[in-house]
Design an enzyme around this catalytic site. Structure first.
Site, PDB file in Angstrom:
ATOM      1  N   ARG A 272       0.903  -1.156   0.000  1.00 29.03           N
ATOM      2  CA  ARG A 272       0.000   0.000   0.000  1.00 29.03           C
ATOM      3  C   ARG A 272       0.940   1.204   0.000  1.00 29.03           C
ATOM      4  O   ARG A 272       1.847   1.284   0.828  1.00 29.03           O
ATOM      5  CB  ARG A 272      -0.862   0.013   1.264  1.00 29.03           C
ATOM      6  CG  ARG A 272      -1.492  -1.345   1.548  1.00 29.03           C
ATOM      7  CD  ARG A 272      -2.990  -1.309   1.407  1.00 29.03           C
ATOM      8  NE  ARG A 272      -3.569  -2.634   1.654  1.00 29.03           N
ATOM      9  CZ  ARG A 272      -4.678  -3.071   1.112  1.00 29.03           C
ATOM     10  NH1 ARG A 272      -5.328  -2.326   0.258  1.00 29.03           N
ATOM     11  NH2 ARG A 272      -5.168  -4.249   1.395  1.00 29.03           N
ATOM     12  N   CYS A 273       0.769   2.123  -0.929  1.00 35.32           N
ATOM     13  CA  CYS A 273       1.793   3.162  -1.110  1.00 35.32           C
ATOM     14  C   CYS A 273       1.241   4.568  -0.898  1.00 35.32           C
ATOM     15  O   CYS A 273       0.367   5.016  -1.639  1.00 35.32           O
ATOM     16  CB  CYS A 273       2.376   3.010  -2.519  1.00 35.32           C
ATOM     17  SG  CYS A 273       3.468   4.332  -2.973  1.00 35.32           S
TER      18      CYS A 273
ATOM     19  N   ASP B 275      -9.953  -1.489  -6.889  1.00 35.54           N
ATOM     20  CA  ASP B 275     -10.417  -0.226  -7.479  1.00 35.54           C
ATOM     21  C   ASP B 275      -9.534   0.962  -7.099  1.00 35.54           C
ATOM     22  O   ASP B 275      -9.317   1.863  -7.902  1.00 35.54           O
ATOM     23  CB  ASP B 275     -11.891   0.045  -7.158  1.00 35.54           C
ATOM     24  CG  ASP B 275     -12.181   0.027  -5.668  1.00 35.54           C
ATOM     25  OD1 ASP B 275     -11.312  -0.438  -4.918  1.00 35.54           O
ATOM     26  OD2 ASP B 275     -13.265   0.468  -5.257  1.00 35.54           O
TER      27      ASP B 275
ATOM     28  N   ASP C  22     -12.653  -9.874  -2.923  1.00 31.21           N
ATOM     29  CA  ASP C  22     -14.024  -9.489  -2.541  1.00 31.21           C
ATOM     30  C   ASP C  22     -15.020  -9.514  -3.693  1.00 31.21           C
ATOM     31  O   ASP C  22     -16.214  -9.448  -3.467  1.00 31.21           O
ATOM     32  CB  ASP C  22     -14.050  -8.045  -1.983  1.00 31.21           C
ATOM     33  CG  ASP C  22     -13.302  -7.945  -0.676  1.00 31.21           C
ATOM     34  OD1 ASP C  22     -13.096  -8.998  -0.056  1.00 31.21           O
ATOM     35  OD2 ASP C  22     -12.927  -6.828  -0.277  1.00 31.21           O
TER      36      ASP C  22
ATOM     37  N   ARG D  93     -15.626  -5.966   3.398  1.00 30.57           N
ATOM     38  CA  ARG D  93     -16.015  -4.794   4.199  1.00 30.57           C
ATOM     39  C   ARG D  93     -17.233  -4.104   3.604  1.00 30.57           C
ATOM     40  O   ARG D  93     -18.137  -3.719   4.308  1.00 30.57           O
ATOM     41  CB  ARG D  93     -14.850  -3.802   4.272  1.00 30.57           C
ATOM     42  CG  ARG D  93     -13.881  -4.091   5.393  1.00 30.57           C
ATOM     43  CD  ARG D  93     -13.008  -2.873   5.644  1.00 30.57           C
ATOM     44  NE  ARG D  93     -12.349  -2.410   4.416  1.00 30.57           N
ATOM     45  CZ  ARG D  93     -11.168  -2.848   3.992  1.00 30.57           C
ATOM     46  NH1 ARG D  93     -10.518  -3.746   4.690  1.00 30.57           N
ATOM     47  NH2 ARG D  93     -10.631  -2.386   2.891  1.00 30.57           N
TER      48      ARG D  93
ATOM     49  N   THR E 160     -21.719 -33.120 -16.170  1.00 27.60           N
ATOM     50  CA  THR E 160     -20.726 -34.127 -16.556  1.00 27.60           C
ATOM     51  C   THR E 160     -19.344 -33.510 -16.493  1.00 27.60           C
ATOM     52  O   THR E 160     -19.187 -32.325 -16.808  1.00 27.60           O
ATOM     53  CB  THR E 160     -20.977 -34.657 -17.992  1.00 27.60           C
ATOM     54  OG1 THR E 160     -19.787 -35.313 -18.450  1.00 27.60           O
ATOM     55  CG2 THR E 160     -21.293 -33.529 -18.977  1.00 27.60           C
ATOM     56  N   VAL E 161     -18.352 -34.322 -16.098  1.00 29.95           N
ATOM     57  CA  VAL E 161     -16.989 -33.780 -16.032  1.00 29.95           C
ATOM     58  C   VAL E 161     -16.471 -33.424 -17.427  1.00 29.95           C
ATOM     59  O   VAL E 161     -15.601 -32.567 -17.572  1.00 29.95           O
ATOM     60  CB  VAL E 161     -15.991 -34.762 -15.353  1.00 29.95           C
ATOM     61  CG1 VAL E 161     -16.384 -35.025 -13.920  1.00 29.95           C
ATOM     62  CG2 VAL E 161     -15.861 -36.055 -16.124  1.00 29.95           C
TER      63      VAL E 161
ATOM     64  N   ASN F  34     -17.913 -31.883 -19.922  1.00 35.83           N
ATOM     65  CA  ASN F  34     -18.416 -30.621 -20.479  1.00 35.83           C
ATOM     66  C   ASN F  34     -18.707 -30.750 -21.978  1.00 35.83           C
ATOM     67  O   ASN F  34     -18.286 -29.926 -22.779  1.00 35.83           O
ATOM     68  CB  ASN F  34     -17.412 -29.482 -20.244  1.00 35.83           C
ATOM     69  CG  ASN F  34     -18.037 -28.118 -20.466  1.00 35.83           C
ATOM     70  OD1 ASN F  34     -19.242 -27.948 -20.360  1.00 35.83           O
ATOM     71  ND2 ASN F  34     -17.227 -27.143 -20.807  1.00 35.83           N
TER      72      ASN F  34
ATOM     73  N   GLN G 194     -13.767 -37.969 -11.386  1.00 35.92           N
ATOM     74  CA  GLN G 194     -15.224 -37.900 -11.180  1.00 35.92           C
ATOM     75  C   GLN G 194     -15.578 -37.672  -9.721  1.00 35.92           C
ATOM     76  O   GLN G 194     -16.715 -37.384  -9.391  1.00 35.92           O
ATOM     77  CB  GLN G 194     -15.880 -39.209 -11.628  1.00 35.92           C
ATOM     78  CG  GLN G 194     -16.040 -39.307 -13.122  1.00 35.92           C
ATOM     79  CD  GLN G 194     -16.708 -40.605 -13.541  1.00 35.92           C
ATOM     80  OE1 GLN G 194     -17.089 -41.426 -12.718  1.00 35.92           O
ATOM     81  NE2 GLN G 194     -16.830 -40.804 -14.834  1.00 35.92           N
TER      82      GLN G 194
END
Length: 782
Positions: A88-89, A119, A166, A210, A530-531, A533, A666
């Site tokens: 964090r600057c 953000d 988040d 948060r 189904t595995v 796809n 499976q």
């Protein structure tokens, strides 16, 4: 694309420099994004620089900004956090700090910046960009840079990737790290469930978030929690009364535990915080239950990134490089994000603005507006949660309005099937229907292995793998007479089929059978599970994400073994029938050198090229290889054949080992994605079914013979859609049991580029700049 354009991708970055930094809180999957930015940047001919320790490194310069090489991002994919560090600057918030940062970039000729963060980090980047020309003129006046340097770096391109556990950034369905954080939370919830059941306890779990309740909301859906507190939707004023009634009702129905999920930013209608301790005291005082609080904290940020986050990070990284290199002084700073399963570019400041609007709406107590701004996906999660958790299960009654719906599993077991059954049964009961469960698929339907399911019948099913109802691959055609007899006997008026390709084929057979048997004229819907796809009509199937994570974990361990022995290549066979989804996606997520699949035919020359590529690789610092092969990619080039070829050709340079993963793919407990996806699919299918039955009710009985009364419910790009099985027939390759068009094939070039193949970048995703407002009024996403 013309040949000139092919060539353009490889020369797009010549003479340009890109810097990549991670800023703000770390998130799993950031390393995948850094790796993709570095490798695709180098592929296009650009120079790529790491900025260590986020914006602090940008301000301090010196050793913090180092040139990256192809090998320097090797073995990064499976690591959590961020390898290049984050901080964090404070300095960067001051203009003086940004001036120093600009000086450091100009001196190295860097005019493209890729920022991976939340953000705050992205807003900082946008400020930096808008001030750029002023900063340069200040530096020139102070004599720190020459006029020539200023001209060369006259504008700064910025692209943001959202890395935040988040999922609090508007405009993107999933941020990098969210899925992995859910994995951590669900692992803990599963572990806590066993101890809570043993002692009949109530657990209050506090998760991060948060200002955003996404983690709490999806967790509560994925574990069938009794109650959830999120900041976007505070509970009603008499929530204490409701909560206690809900908990005691659950116990009365035979449950041995209660789980309450609390987001750390939970508040009541007046903005007063609701704490875990407060909830615990309430439950102990009013109900006298043995209650414990668990605060998950930073565990959620840690651990190995999930397959989803690795693929997301890689796809976003590739798109970010393209956006930077195609940028002009007029293009706005953009964010590369995900909508449904499509990469999109959105204007950075539009997204930041909407994200700020959510916070403002919450501060102004306009909670409905805050929910809307969070987007459709969030709203849908909330609606399903409210249905499953807050509406009282009806007292069983036999009234004229009641309809009978049967639920069954067909095909091979897939993780998440039980979650889908649970949500269909419970939503069905809430709507006042009678719900039957069929054991052992169509075979059970023919033999009459059918029983009625009550509310508690499916209690605790969400987190259980496999198929509790039992599942068979048998198709219905052979037993139409017995099936018709049982449909009449049990008065079945609608059928929900949860399963793989057989469920879809079975649906088509039921459609055919309607001509002979009137009893089959009832609405049915197929939920793809189904595995492999490989079900037509859906981009994703329930169970594929769990299988993908299983393969990934195994590949990580195998790579670790290979890294220790050096000069070793592993050939791994994955499941999927003829469908190459698992091999391709696992190849992307595990950093494979090649993935052989049926959909992309290969010859002995391709195998030879791969061997030569690995021979070259052994000369670098990365002395190991990983090759994936889909089980049915080629009947002659089997796993043994490829293993023997590699062993022979690699003699003296590398040795080879093979591993067939088999049925472990499976099994296992379903991942958060599969639990959530299955729950929402089940709810949506049952809602559709209730509507269809009412539509088809004529003269005291159900008669449905239109094409739209037999559908597959699938996720297509950005929406959940119902498609008639008969319409999907033309889109299916029945010999190989796969859809004719598959969206994930366009990701294969990324796999090859990241493995250092000189190929043409012509079929990767082409995302164009969209506007967030337009996106929000689009189709219903899930």
């Amino acid at each position: 694309m013309t040949h000139e354009e092919h060539h353009a991708a490889k020369t797009l970055g010549i003479g340009k420099a890109i810097a990549v930094l991670t800023s703000g809180g770390d998130a799993q999957g950031m390393n995948a994004a850094v790796r993709a930015v570095v490798r695709v940047g180098i592929f296009t001919g650009a120079r790529v620089f790491f900025v260590h320790e986020g914006y602090q490194g940008l301000v301090d310069g010196g050793d913090h900004i180092r040139e990256a090489t192809w090998e320097s991002v090797s073995m990064m994919l499976q690591l959590g956090g961020t390898v290049i560090g984050s901080a964090r600057c404070k300095d960067f918030r001051e203009r003086e700090g940004r001036l120093r940062a600009a000086h450091n970039l100009v001196k190295r000729g860097i005019t493209n910046l890729c920022v991976i963060g939340g953000d705050g980090s992205l807003t900082g980047a946008d400020t930096f960009r808008s001030e750029w020309s002023d900063l340069l003129s200040d530096l020139q006046k102070a004599g720190k840079i020459t006029a020539e340097e200023a001209t060369k770096s006259s504008y700064l391109n910025i692209v943001g990737l959202v890395g935040s556990i988040d999922n609090d950034f508007c405009g993107t369905d999933m941020t990098i790290g969210t899925d992995s954080a859910l994995h951590r939370i669900i692992e803990i919830v599963d572990a806590i469930t066993t101890t809570a059941q043993s002692h009949q306890r109530t657990f209050v779990l506090e998760v991060m978030g948060r200002h955003c309740g996404y983690l709490a909301l999806v967790t509560s859906l994925s574990c069938g929690a009794d109650w959830v507190f999120i900041p976007e939707c505070p509970p009603d004023d008499d929530w204490e009364e409701h909560l206690c009634r809900r908990l005691s009702e659950t116990r009365t129905r035979g449950s041995r535990l209660n789980i309450i999920i609390v987001a750390e930013g939970a508040i009541d209608k007046n903005g007063k915080p609701i704490t875990s301790e407060e909830i615990k005291e309430l439950v102990v005082k009013r109900l006298g239950y043995d209650t414990r609080v668990t605060v998950l904290g930073h565990v959620q940020r840690g651990g190995t990134p999930s397959a989803f986050d690795r693929i997301l990070g890689s796809r976003m990284g590739v798109e970010a490089v393209m956006a930077l290199l195609e940028g002009t002084p007029d293009t706005p700073a953009c964010v590369v994000s995900l909508s449904g399963n499509q990469a999109v570019r959105l204007p950075l400041m539009e997204c930041v603005q909407v994200t700020k609007d959510v916070t403002k709406a919450m501060n102004d107590r306009k909670f409905d507006e805050a929910m809307k701004l969070r987007g459709r996906s969030f709203m849908n999660n909330w609606e399903v949660y409210k249905l499953l958790a807050h509406i009282r299960p009806p007292v069983s009654k036999t009234s004229a309005t009641m309809h009978t719906v049967a639920v069954m599993n067909v095909g091979a077991p897939a993780a998440g099937m039980n979650a889908a059954v649970r949500s269909t049964v419970r939503i069905g009961l809430i709507q006042g229907n009678r719900v039957l469960v069929v054991h052992d698929g169509f075979e059970g339907l023919a033999k009459g292995q059918i029983e009625e399911a009550g509310w508690s019948y499916v209690g605790g099913w969400t987190g259980q793998g496999g198929s509790k109802l039992g599942t068979k691959r048998t198709l219905p055609k052979k037993s139409f007479e017995q099936i018709s007899a049982n449909i009449t006997k049990f008065n079945i008026q609608g059928l929900i089929i949860i399963g793989g390709f057989e469920a879809y084929t079975g649906g088509l057979e039921l459609m055919e059978g309607r001509k002979q048997f009137d009893e089959l004229c009832i609405p049915f819907v197929v939920i793809p599970a189904t595995v492999s796809n490989n079900v037509p009509g859906s981009d994703f199937s329930v169970g594929a994400d769990t299988a993908l994570n299983t393969i990934c974990t195994t590949c990580d361990r195998i790579k670790q073994s290979a890294a220790g022995t050096k000069r070793r290549v592993f050939i791994i066979e994955t499941m999927g029938g003829y469908c190459g989804y698992l091999a391709t996606m696992a190849g992307l997520a595990a950093g494979a050198d090649a993935a052989y699949i049926f959909e992309e035919p290969f010859t002995i020359r391709d195998l030879q090229a791969n061997v030569e590529h690995l021979v070259q690789k052994m000369k670098t610092t990365v002395k190991r290889g990983l090759v994936l092969r889909n089980e049915k990619c080629n009947e002659n080039y089997t796993t043994d054949f490829i293993f023997n070829l590699y062993s022979e050709e690699g003699k003296g340079i590398f040795d080879s080992r093979k591993n067939v993963l088999g049925h472990m793919q499976q099994g296992g407990s379903p991942t958060p994605f599969d639990r959530n996806f299955a729950t929402k699919m089940g709810a949506k299918a049952m809602n559709w079914m209730s509507g269809k039955i009412k539509e088809s009710y004529r003269n005291g009985r159900i008669f449905a013979n239109t094409p739209d009364s037999g559908c597959v419910l699938g996720m297509r790009k950005r929406a959940l859609v119902f498609q008639p099985v008969t319409e999907l027939k033309d889109q299916t390759d029945f010999d190989h049991r796969i859809p004719k068009e598959q969206w994930w094939l366009k990701l294969r070039p990324i796999l090859k580029i990241l493995a250092k193949y000189e190929i043409d970048l012509d079929t990767t995703e082409h995302a164009h700049l969209e506007h967030i407002s337009r996106k929000r009024s689009g189709e219903t996403s899930i």
